[in-house]
Design a protein around this motif. Structure first.
Motif, PDB file in Angstrom:
ATOM      1  N   ALA A   1      11.371  10.400   1.044  1.00  0.00           N
ATOM      2  CA  ALA A   1      10.410   9.352   0.686  1.00  0.00           C
ATOM      3  C   ALA A   1       9.199   9.448   1.606  1.00  0.00           C
ATOM      4  N   TYR A   2       8.000   9.502   1.016  1.00  0.00           N
ATOM      5  CA  TYR A   2       6.744   9.604   1.758  1.00  0.00           C
ATOM      6  C   TYR A   2       5.895   8.365   1.485  1.00  0.00           C
ATOM      7  N   GLY A   3       4.993   8.061   2.395  1.00  0.00           N
ATOM      8  CA  GLY A   3       4.104   6.924   2.247  1.00  0.00           C
ATOM      9  C   GLY A   3       2.649   7.319   2.391  1.00  0.00           C
ATOM     10  N   SER A   4       1.770   6.468   1.872  1.00  0.00           N
ATOM     11  CA  SER A   4       0.332   6.688   1.951  1.00  0.00           C
ATOM     12  C   SER A   4      -0.379   5.343   1.927  1.00  0.00           C
ATOM     13  N   LYS A   5      -1.651   5.355   2.252  1.00  0.00           N
ATOM     14  CA  LYS A   5      -2.461   4.139   2.174  1.00  0.00           C
ATOM     15  C   LYS A   5      -3.195   4.048   0.837  1.00  0.00           C
ATOM     16  N   SER A   6      -3.015   5.065  -0.031  1.00  0.00           N
ATOM     17  CA  SER A   6      -3.629   5.037  -1.361  1.00  0.00           C
ATOM     18  C   SER A   6      -2.655   5.633  -2.380  1.00  0.00           C
TER      19      SER A   6
ATOM     20  N   ARG B   1       3.413   4.655  -6.020  1.00  0.00           N
ATOM     21  CA  ARG B   1       3.536   3.265  -6.460  1.00  0.00           C
ATOM     22  C   ARG B   1       3.528   2.334  -5.258  1.00  0.00           C
ATOM     23  N   LYS B   2       3.119   1.105  -5.481  1.00  0.00           N
ATOM     24  CA  LYS B   2       3.036   0.094  -4.431  1.00  0.00           C
ATOM     25  C   LYS B   2       4.406  -0.110  -3.790  1.00  0.00           C
ATOM     26  N   LYS B   3       4.445  -0.068  -2.472  1.00  0.00           N
ATOM     27  CA  LYS B   3       5.675  -0.320  -1.703  1.00  0.00           C
ATOM     28  C   LYS B   3       5.618  -1.775  -1.281  1.00  0.00           C
ATOM     29  N   GLU B   4       6.498  -2.601  -1.838  1.00  0.00           N
ATOM     30  CA  GLU B   4       6.429  -4.042  -1.633  1.00  0.00           C
ATOM     31  C   GLU B   4       7.216  -4.543  -0.430  1.00  0.00           C
ATOM     32  N   ASP B   5       8.235  -3.808  -0.011  1.00  0.00           N
ATOM     33  CA  ASP B   5       9.061  -4.295   1.093  1.00  0.00           C
ATOM     34  C   ASP B   5       9.660  -3.122   1.869  1.00  0.00           C
ATOM     35  N   SER B   6      10.504  -3.429   2.822  1.00  0.00           N
ATOM     36  CA  SER B   6      11.088  -2.388   3.674  1.00  0.00           C
ATOM     37  C   SER B   6      12.428  -1.880   3.144  1.00  0.00           C
TER      38      SER B   6
ATOM     39  N   PHE C   1      -0.094  11.455   1.418  1.00  0.00           N
ATOM     40  CA  PHE C   1       1.318  11.091   1.583  1.00  0.00           C
ATOM     41  C   PHE C   1       1.938  11.873   2.733  1.00  0.00           C
ATOM     42  N   ILE C   2       2.638  11.136   3.615  1.00  0.00           N
ATOM     43  CA  ILE C   2       3.292  11.733   4.779  1.00  0.00           C
ATOM     44  C   ILE C   2       4.675  11.130   4.976  1.00  0.00           C
ATOM     45  N   ASN C   3       5.489  11.796   5.767  1.00  0.00           N
ATOM     46  CA  ASN C   3       6.775  11.256   6.194  1.00  0.00           C
ATOM     47  C   ASN C   3       6.462  10.257   7.307  1.00  0.00           C
TER      48      ASN C   3
ATOM     49  N   TYR D   1       2.130   1.572   5.831  1.00  0.00           N
ATOM     50  CA  TYR D   1       1.640   2.225   4.611  1.00  0.00           C
ATOM     51  C   TYR D   1       1.981   1.368   3.401  1.00  0.00           C
ATOM     52  N   SER D   2       1.202   1.510   2.333  1.00  0.00           N
ATOM     53  CA  SER D   2       1.316   0.608   1.181  1.00  0.00           C
ATOM     54  C   SER D   2       1.866   1.242  -0.083  1.00  0.00           C
ATOM     55  N   TYR D   3       1.907   2.579  -0.154  1.00  0.00           N
ATOM     56  CA  TYR D   3       2.326   3.251  -1.380  1.00  0.00           C
ATOM     57  C   TYR D   3       3.426   4.255  -1.078  1.00  0.00           C
ATOM     58  N   GLY D   4       4.365   4.370  -2.020  1.00  0.00           N
ATOM     59  CA  GLY D   4       5.463   5.309  -1.864  1.00  0.00           C
ATOM     60  C   GLY D   4       5.435   6.393  -2.923  1.00  0.00           C
ATOM     61  N   ASN D   5       6.024   7.523  -2.591  1.00  0.00           N
ATOM     62  CA  ASN D   5       6.202   8.648  -3.498  1.00  0.00           C
ATOM     63  C   ASN D   5       7.357   9.459  -2.920  1.00  0.00           C
ATOM     64  N   ILE D   6       7.803  10.449  -3.618  1.00  0.00           N
ATOM     65  CA  ILE D   6       8.886  11.287  -3.108  1.00  0.00           C
ATOM     66  C   ILE D   6       8.429  12.737  -3.073  1.00  0.00           C
TER      67      ILE D   6
END
Length: 155
Positions: free
Chosen positions: A87-92, A57-62, A97-99, A129-134
Motif C-alpha cells: 500500500a502506497y500513499g500520496s498527497k494527490s 483513492r481518498k484515504k479516510e482513516d488509519s 505515490f510512496i511507501n 498523506y491523503s490518497y492510497g493506491n497499491i
C-alpha cells in the motif's frame, strides 16, 4: 419555588441528554472509504512494476488497505502466478505515490496469488498523506494478466 425546581430539573435532564449524545456520536460515524473497486494489470514480456490503478483513492482513516486477486490469466508463454503488493500513499490522486513511513515503520509487502486477499498494514494517514493506491512488483512474471478488487480503507 416549586416551579423553579421543575425548571432546574428539566434543564439538567436536557444538558445530560446532550452530553450523552455527544459522547456516543463516534459510535454512529463510519466515514471510511472501504467499498471495493476493480483493478487489472498486464505483465509484459520482461515483467513490470507499477500501480494497480491510475488514480488513487481518498484515504479516510488509519485502517488497513484491502486487496483481493480474483484471478490471473496466463497468455501464451506465460510464467509466474503471484506478485508483490504494498500500500502506497500520496498527497494527490495521480503521481507521487510512496511507501509511507511513520515512526520508523513502513507498509508491509504481501505476496498476492489468485484467490488471496489481504488487509494491508500501512501508515498512509498517519504519515500525513491523503490518497492510497497499491504498488505491485511483478518482475518475475511474464505475459500474464492479474484481476481483482481493492480499497484504500477496510472495515
Amino acid at each position: 419555588m416549586n416551579i423553579n425546581k421543575n425548571r432546574v430539573i428539566k434543564f439538567a435532564v436536557i444538558i445530560m441528554s446532550a452530553v450523552a449524545l455527544v459522547a456516543m456520536s463516534p459510535l454512529f460515524v463510519k466515514a471510511n472509504n472501504y467499498y471495493d473497486t476493480s483493478w487489472s494489470f498486464t505483465v509484459g514480456e520482461y515483467g513490470n512494476t507499477g500501480l494497480i490503478v491510475e488514480e488513487g483513492r481518498k484515504k479516510e482513516d488509519s485502517s488497513s488497505s484491502y486487496i483481493k486477486c480474483n484471478n490471473y490469466y496466463g497468455l501464451q508463454g506465460s510464467k509466474g502466478t503471484s506478485f508483490q503488493a504494498t500500500a502506497y500513499g500520496s498527497k494527490s490522486t495521480i503521481g507521487g505515490f510512496i511507501n509511507c513511513v511513520y515512526n520508523g515503520k513502513s507498509s508491509t509487502t504481501y505476496t498476492v496469488t489468485s484467490g488471496s486477499e489481504y488487509r494491508m498494514t500501512n501508515y498512509i494517514k498517519e504519515a500525513g498523506y491523503s490518497y492510497g493506491n497499491i504498488y505491485y512488483n511483478a518482475s518475475y512474471n511474464r505475459k500474464i494478466i492479474f484481476v481483482g478488487v481493492w480499497s484504500p480503507d477496510s472495515v
